[in-house]
Design a protein around this motif. Structure first.
Motif, PDB file in Angstrom:
ATOM      1  N   CYS A  99      22.796  51.666  82.957  1.00 31.16           N
ATOM      2  CA  CYS A  99      22.518  50.241  83.078  1.00 31.16           C
ATOM      3  C   CYS A  99      23.071  49.721  84.402  1.00 31.16           C
ATOM      4  CB  CYS A  99      23.153  49.491  81.903  1.00 31.16           C
ATOM      5  SG  CYS A  99      22.899  47.705  81.971  1.00 31.16           S
ATOM      6  N   SER A 100      22.228  49.053  85.144  1.00 35.37           N
ATOM      7  CA  SER A 100      22.650  48.516  86.436  1.00 35.37           C
ATOM      8  C   SER A 100      23.614  47.338  86.267  1.00 35.37           C
ATOM      9  CB  SER A 100      21.429  48.076  87.238  1.00 35.37           C
ATOM     10  OG  SER A 100      20.743  47.042  86.552  1.00 35.37           O
ATOM     11  N   ARG A 101      23.692  46.794  85.075  1.00 37.95           N
ATOM     12  CA  ARG A 101      24.570  45.650  84.819  1.00 37.95           C
ATOM     13  C   ARG A 101      25.889  46.059  84.165  1.00 37.95           C
ATOM     14  NH1 ARG A 101      23.165  40.682  84.796  1.00 37.95           N
ATOM     15  NH2 ARG A 101      24.229  40.227  82.847  1.00 37.95           N
TER      16      ARG A 101
END
Length: 131
Positions: A99-101
């Motif tokens: 997940c990029s977040r």
């Protein structure tokens, strides 16, 4: 949510662990006791045999039996074989892109803690505990 495949796999493993006789237990007997269709049960048993949790023998006198004692199986391994991951959210399953977040996700620690509790619970319960 744990599907019927995972729940039935546990029921089958418990059923086989309860059998006192040596040798193989026929599929038809297991299916009748557990009220599971033989066709669906075959799918589940194939997974368990492939991963060496059960040993299967075809033909007269054939059936299924455990490959080790009930104390040596844990619920987590049975469920993960039949369900895939026990992760509560996709970003922790290991099967998705990272997940990029994640670095800014305020809920990630909570999900990680829940995953740890779920894994600890299932991996510290043996088949013998359920008998």
């Amino acid at each position: 949510m744990i599907s019927t495949k995972g729940r039935y796999a546990l029921r089958v493993m418990i059923d086989l662990a309860r059998q006192k006789k040596e040798g193989y237990i026929p599929l038809s007997e297991i299916a009748a006791r557990q009220e599971i269709s033989e066709k669906y049960l075959e799918i589940i048993l194939k997974i368990l045999v492939k991963e060496n949790l059960l040993k299967g023998l075809r033909g007269k006198g054939g059936g299924y039996k455990l490959t080790r004692s009930p104390e040596q199986y844990n619920v987590g391994e049975i469920l993960e074989l039949t369900e895939g991951t026990l992760s509560t959210v996709a970003c922790l399953s290991g099967s998705t892109q990272p997940c990029s977040r994640a670095f800014q996700c305020p809920t990630l620690p909570m999900w990680q803690e829940l995953d740890t509790m779920v894994r600890d619970y299932f991996y510290h319960k043996s088949l013998a505990d359920l008998i």
